[in-house]
Design an enzyme around this catalytic site. Sequence first.
Site, PDB file in Angstrom:
ATOM      1  N   CYS A 140     -48.554  76.180  54.496  1.00 55.33           N
ATOM      2  CA  CYS A 140     -48.203  74.832  54.021  1.00 55.33           C
ATOM      3  C   CYS A 140     -46.936  74.820  53.170  1.00 55.33           C
ATOM      4  O   CYS A 140     -46.509  73.767  52.708  1.00 55.33           O
ATOM      5  CB  CYS A 140     -49.371  74.220  53.240  1.00 55.33           C
ATOM      6  SG  CYS A 140     -49.573  74.889  51.579  1.00 55.33           S
ATOM      7  N   ASP A 167     -31.943  89.972  45.740  1.00 51.81           N
ATOM      8  CA  ASP A 167     -32.376  90.774  44.598  1.00 51.81           C
ATOM      9  C   ASP A 167     -32.130  90.131  43.230  1.00 51.81           C
ATOM     10  O   ASP A 167     -32.488  90.709  42.207  1.00 51.81           O
ATOM     11  CB  ASP A 167     -31.700  92.152  44.646  1.00 51.81           C
ATOM     12  CG  ASP A 167     -30.164  92.062  44.743  1.00 51.81           C
ATOM     13  OD1 ASP A 167     -29.582  91.066  44.279  1.00 51.81           O
ATOM     14  OD2 ASP A 167     -29.563  93.015  45.280  1.00 51.81           O
ATOM     15  N   HIS A 191     -29.879  84.022  52.157  1.00 53.40           N
ATOM     16  CA  HIS A 191     -31.093  84.613  52.750  1.00 53.40           C
ATOM     17  C   HIS A 191     -32.302  84.484  51.823  1.00 53.40           C
ATOM     18  O   HIS A 191     -33.223  85.280  51.902  1.00 53.40           O
ATOM     19  CB  HIS A 191     -30.836  86.086  53.105  1.00 53.40           C
ATOM     20  CG  HIS A 191     -29.880  86.264  54.258  1.00 53.40           C
ATOM     21  ND1 HIS A 191     -29.349  87.471  54.632  1.00 53.40           N
ATOM     22  CD2 HIS A 191     -29.370  85.357  55.136  1.00 53.40           C
ATOM     23  CE1 HIS A 191     -28.547  87.309  55.683  1.00 53.40           C
ATOM     24  NE2 HIS A 191     -28.536  86.037  55.998  1.00 53.40           N
TER      25      HIS A 191
HETATM   26  P1  NAD Z   1     -25.953  96.228  55.576  1.00 53.40           P
HETATM   27  O1  NAD Z   1     -26.998  97.195  55.116  1.00 53.40           O
HETATM   28  O2  NAD Z   1     -25.846  95.924  57.014  1.00 53.40           O
HETATM   29  O3  NAD Z   1     -24.516  96.778  55.170  1.00 53.40           O
HETATM   30  C1  NAD Z   1     -24.231  97.277  53.915  1.00 53.40           C
HETATM   31  C2  NAD Z   1     -22.734  97.488  53.796  1.00 53.40           C
HETATM   32  O4  NAD Z   1     -22.477  97.867  52.450  1.00 53.40           O
HETATM   33  C3  NAD Z   1     -22.162  98.593  54.699  1.00 53.40           C
HETATM   34  O5  NAD Z   1     -21.022  98.111  55.370  1.00 53.40           O
HETATM   35  C4  NAD Z   1     -21.775  99.685  53.698  1.00 53.40           C
HETATM   36  O6  NAD Z   1     -20.612 100.419  54.093  1.00 53.40           O
HETATM   37  C5  NAD Z   1     -21.493  98.879  52.450  1.00 53.40           C
HETATM   38  N1  NAD Z   1     -21.606  99.606  51.186  1.00 53.40           N
HETATM   39  C6  NAD Z   1     -22.376 100.681  50.885  1.00 53.40           C
HETATM   40  N2  NAD Z   1     -22.193 101.048  49.589  1.00 53.40           N
HETATM   41  C7  NAD Z   1     -21.294 100.166  49.064  1.00 53.40           C
HETATM   42  C8  NAD Z   1     -20.705 100.006  47.781  1.00 53.40           C
HETATM   43  N3  NAD Z   1     -20.986 100.823  46.746  1.00 53.40           N
HETATM   44  N4  NAD Z   1     -19.824  98.992  47.596  1.00 53.40           N
HETATM   45  C9  NAD Z   1     -19.502  98.146  48.622  1.00 53.40           C
HETATM   46  N5  NAD Z   1     -20.029  98.266  49.852  1.00 53.40           N
HETATM   47  C10 NAD Z   1     -20.909  99.254  50.078  1.00 53.40           C
HETATM   48  O7  NAD Z   1     -26.170  94.945  54.714  1.00 53.40           O
HETATM   49  P2  NAD Z   1     -25.784  93.437  54.990  1.00 53.40           P
HETATM   50  O8  NAD Z   1     -24.459  93.357  55.656  1.00 53.40           O
HETATM   51  O9  NAD Z   1     -26.017  92.741  53.718  1.00 53.40           O
HETATM   52  O10 NAD Z   1     -26.806  92.870  56.075  1.00 53.40           O
HETATM   53  C11 NAD Z   1     -28.116  93.252  56.308  1.00 53.40           C
HETATM   54  C12 NAD Z   1     -29.216  92.374  55.725  1.00 53.40           C
HETATM   55  O11 NAD Z   1     -29.869  93.154  54.749  1.00 53.40           O
HETATM   56  C13 NAD Z   1     -28.866  91.121  55.010  1.00 53.40           C
HETATM   57  O12 NAD Z   1     -29.546  90.093  55.644  1.00 53.40           O
HETATM   58  C14 NAD Z   1     -29.484  91.272  53.589  1.00 53.40           C
HETATM   59  O13 NAD Z   1     -30.185  90.093  53.269  1.00 53.40           O
HETATM   60  C15 NAD Z   1     -30.429  92.363  53.717  1.00 53.40           C
HETATM   61  N6  NAD Z   1     -30.608  93.280  52.561  1.00 53.40           N
HETATM   62  C16 NAD Z   1     -30.556  92.844  51.262  1.00 53.40           C
HETATM   63  C17 NAD Z   1     -30.688  93.743  50.198  1.00 53.40           C
HETATM   64  C18 NAD Z   1     -30.609  93.237  48.764  1.00 53.40           C
HETATM   65  O14 NAD Z   1     -31.038  92.127  48.471  1.00 53.40           O
HETATM   66  N7  NAD Z   1     -30.067  94.032  47.843  1.00 53.40           N
HETATM   67  C19 NAD Z   1     -30.887  95.093  50.456  1.00 53.40           C
HETATM   68  C20 NAD Z   1     -30.954  95.515  51.806  1.00 53.40           C
HETATM   69  C21 NAD Z   1     -30.788  94.584  52.834  1.00 53.40           C
HETATM   70 ZN    ZN Z   2     -50.883  76.754  51.678  1.00 54.10          ZN
END
Ligand code: NAD
Ligand code: ZN
Length: 260
Positions: free
Chosen positions: A116, A90, A105
């Site tokens: 390509c 993000d 990621h």
């Molecule tokens: P996840 O959704 O599996 O886990 C999120 C974690 O954040 C949970 O353990 C939850 O308890 C915790 N959480 C919730 N609110 C919080 C807060 N205020 N402060 C701290 N922690 C909090 O996400 P993940 O472990 O990052 O893995 C899943 C995949 O999702 C990753 O590959 C990621 O790239 C992708 N993803 C990215 C985004 C983004 O770019 N913002 C959003 C959604 C998912």
């Molecule tokens: Zn191309």
Amino acid sequence: MRITVVTGAGMSAESGIPTFRDAPAGLWARFDPQRLATPEAFEEDPALVWGWYRWRAALVLRARPNPGHLGLARLEDDGHDVTVATQNVDALHERAGSGRLLHLHGSLFASRCSQCAAAPAFEPLREYLEAVPAEGAREEPPTCSACGGRLRPGVVWFGEGLPEGPWRQAQEAVADCDLLLVIGTSNLVYPAAALPLAALEAGTPVLEINPQPTALSAHANASWRLPASEGVERLATRLHQSAGTENLLLPGKWKCRARG
Ligand code: NAD
Ligand code: ZN
């Protein structure tokens, strides 16, 4: 102090960006995000997947870094040597001012051709986002001006490998730190989830900040049940109070290797 930080979706929760485990909204309520974020989903229904990324990009660009992102960037101003390895796509860490940032990621804002790999002249996930309805909409991905292939988001989808450079640098940053912070990740998605385990194996102190227990909690030296903003604030306060890691965490399990 050399501090390496691994962040996940929870880091951005207080900026209003839903994690993958939050219930999806609008058009996406019927879909499991973990199934939209795959090469197979894009192949089968490119307009659905591209529309989902357009919706996420609009959400993210309207959002702002939260006090957790800002607090991490401020640790650098306090003289700490900080590397942030994020699973988030993000761009909120860079907007908060974090200097040494590794994108495990990829990024929402680095689209490329699915055939390509050429990068488009203008980032399509930044353009005309005002046209994206609040509940999201299907949208055909633009095509590559070099080969006519479909453009895809520059993120790592489930089943794809991590970008080699950032992954190697993250492993090095974990091997070389005095403290590993793990913020807002369920620690279920590998290989990123292996980083805290490598630190534990090496005897490096691991501090988790997450309001919910995770797979890592029982193994970390300390696990603060706090949202990212409050956890980072508490850490900064403790670091101000004491230059070393000794008084940082502290339930009994805390062991600290004597390092620089
Ligand atoms: P996840 O959704 O599996 O886990 C999120 C974690 O954040 C949970 O353990 C939850 O308890 C915790 N959480 C919730 N609110 C919080 C807060 N205020 N402060 C701290 N922690 C909090 O996400 P993940 O472990 O990052 O893995 C899943 C995949 O999702 C990753 O590959 C990621 O790239 C992708 N993803 C990215 C985004 C983004 O770019 N913002 C959003 C959604 C998912
Ligand atoms: Zn191309």
